[in-house]
Scaffold this motif. Sequence first.
Motif, short mmCIF file in Angstrom:
data_model
loop_
_atom_site.label_atom_id
_atom_site.label_comp_id
_atom_site.label_asym_id
_atom_site.label_seq_id
_atom_site.Cartn_x
_atom_site.Cartn_y
_atom_site.Cartn_z
N THR A 34 -16.09 -2.85 0.23
CA THR A 34 -15.69 -2.58 1.61
C THR A 34 -16.39 -3.53 2.56
O THR A 34 -15.77 -4.07 3.49
CB THR A 34 -16.00 -1.12 1.97
OG1 THR A 34 -15.33 -0.26 1.06
CG2 THR A 34 -15.58 -0.79 3.39
N LEU A 53 -12.45 9.91 -1.99
CA LEU A 53 -12.68 8.46 -2.06
C LEU A 53 -12.83 7.86 -0.66
O LEU A 53 -13.67 7.00 -0.43
CB LEU A 53 -11.55 7.76 -2.80
CG LEU A 53 -11.54 7.89 -4.31
CD1 LEU A 53 -10.26 7.27 -4.88
CD2 LEU A 53 -12.75 7.23 -4.92
N SER A 54 -12.00 8.31 0.26
CA SER A 54 -12.08 7.82 1.63
C SER A 54 -13.41 8.20 2.27
O SER A 54 -14.06 7.37 2.93
CB SER A 54 -10.92 8.40 2.44
OG SER A 54 -10.99 8.00 3.77
N SER A 58 -4.68 -2.37 -3.73
CA SER A 58 -3.59 -1.39 -3.75
C SER A 58 -2.88 -1.37 -5.10
O SER A 58 -2.58 -0.32 -5.63
CB SER A 58 -2.57 -1.71 -2.65
OG SER A 58 -3.13 -1.51 -1.38
N THR A 71 -17.98 0.20 -4.61
CA THR A 71 -17.02 0.50 -3.55
C THR A 71 -17.59 0.12 -2.18
O THR A 71 -16.90 -0.50 -1.36
CB THR A 71 -16.67 2.00 -3.56
OG1 THR A 71 -16.14 2.34 -4.83
CG2 THR A 71 -15.67 2.35 -2.48
N SER A 92 -16.16 6.05 0.73
CA SER A 92 -16.17 4.68 1.24
C SER A 92 -16.89 4.59 2.58
O SER A 92 -17.68 3.68 2.81
CB SER A 92 -14.74 4.17 1.38
OG SER A 92 -14.71 2.88 1.90
N THR A 93 -16.64 5.55 3.45
CA THR A 93 -17.33 5.56 4.73
C THR A 93 -18.82 5.85 4.56
O THR A 93 -19.66 5.19 5.17
CB THR A 93 -16.70 6.62 5.66
OG1 THR A 93 -15.32 6.33 5.82
CG2 THR A 93 -17.37 6.63 7.02
N SER A 141 -19.59 4.04 -6.91
CA SER A 141 -19.58 4.04 -5.45
C SER A 141 -20.39 2.90 -4.84
O SER A 141 -20.09 2.45 -3.74
CB SER A 141 -20.05 5.38 -4.90
OG SER A 141 -21.41 5.58 -5.18
N GLN A 148 -8.26 11.45 -3.45
CA GLN A 148 -8.11 10.34 -2.51
C GLN A 148 -8.89 10.60 -1.22
O GLN A 148 -9.48 9.68 -0.66
CB GLN A 148 -6.63 10.08 -2.22
CG GLN A 148 -5.91 9.44 -3.38
CD GLN A 148 -4.42 9.30 -3.14
OE1 GLN A 148 -3.82 10.05 -2.38
NE2 GLN A 148 -3.82 8.34 -3.83
N ASN A 149 -8.88 11.82 -0.74
CA ASN A 149 -9.67 12.15 0.45
C ASN A 149 -11.15 11.98 0.18
O ASN A 149 -11.89 11.50 1.04
CB ASN A 149 -9.37 13.57 0.91
CG ASN A 149 -8.00 13.71 1.52
OD1 ASN A 149 -7.41 12.74 1.97
ND2 ASN A 149 -7.48 14.92 1.51
N ARG A 165 -6.80 -6.80 -0.26
CA ARG A 165 -6.27 -5.45 -0.06
C ARG A 165 -5.02 -5.19 -0.90
O ARG A 165 -4.83 -4.09 -1.42
CB ARG A 165 -5.97 -5.22 1.43
CG ARG A 165 -7.22 -5.03 2.22
CD ARG A 165 -6.95 -4.60 3.63
NE ARG A 165 -8.24 -4.39 4.29
CZ ARG A 165 -8.36 -4.12 5.56
NH1 ARG A 165 -7.31 -4.02 6.32
NH2 ARG A 165 -9.56 -3.96 6.08
N ARG A 206 0.83 -1.21 0.00
CA ARG A 206 0.00 0.00 0.00
C ARG A 206 0.86 1.26 0.00
O ARG A 206 0.58 2.22 -0.73
CB ARG A 206 -0.92 -0.02 1.21
CG ARG A 206 -1.87 1.15 1.25
CD ARG A 206 -2.85 1.00 2.38
NE ARG A 206 -3.66 2.20 2.48
CZ ARG A 206 -4.37 2.51 3.51
NH1 ARG A 206 -4.42 1.72 4.54
NH2 ARG A 206 -5.08 3.62 3.54
#
Length: 161
Positions: free
Chosen positions: A134, A47-48, A157, A130, A51-52, A127, A44-45, A153, A17
């Motif tokens: 997850t 995407l994070s 990555s 995604t 995901s949540t 999404s 990337q932020n 994972r 990663r």
Amino acid sequence: MNLKSTGFYSGLATVVRIASGLITSKAAAYFLGPSGVAFVAQFQNFLSLLSTGANLGIGHGVIKLLSEEDKDDGETKKELLSTAICISFGSAFLTSLSIVIFNSQIAFYLFKTNEYNSIVMALGLMSTLTGLTTLMLQVLNGFRQIRAMIAARIVASLAGV
């Protein structure tokens, strides 16, 4: 699986990663310049956050409840999985729909330009997948399928590069 091998595989996933993150950052810096690195970081932020939002943050609860050693007939775990899938799919679908509807506003907020609307739209469409991916990783973790989870994972990555 014992602690030693779990630590090894988890460490391997962390190294992959980090290496993929460095490659992505270097490629962005080389091809896009400093502003490109900022765009990649914003993306990337986002995407994070996505995901949540796509899972409504139920991950730790799914892992905890699946990993508990109880002597039920499996019916409780089936109900848990069914509920988790419904919650994840529903929230991921609503997240996806919101991103698709508000893609130009999101693109402008993140990147200060509407030039990236199509990328945000594609992300919105993806999404739902995604969120379900997850959830799959959380289920593998809850059932203590550590090797499969770490392999997934590592693949994620490498695919992210």
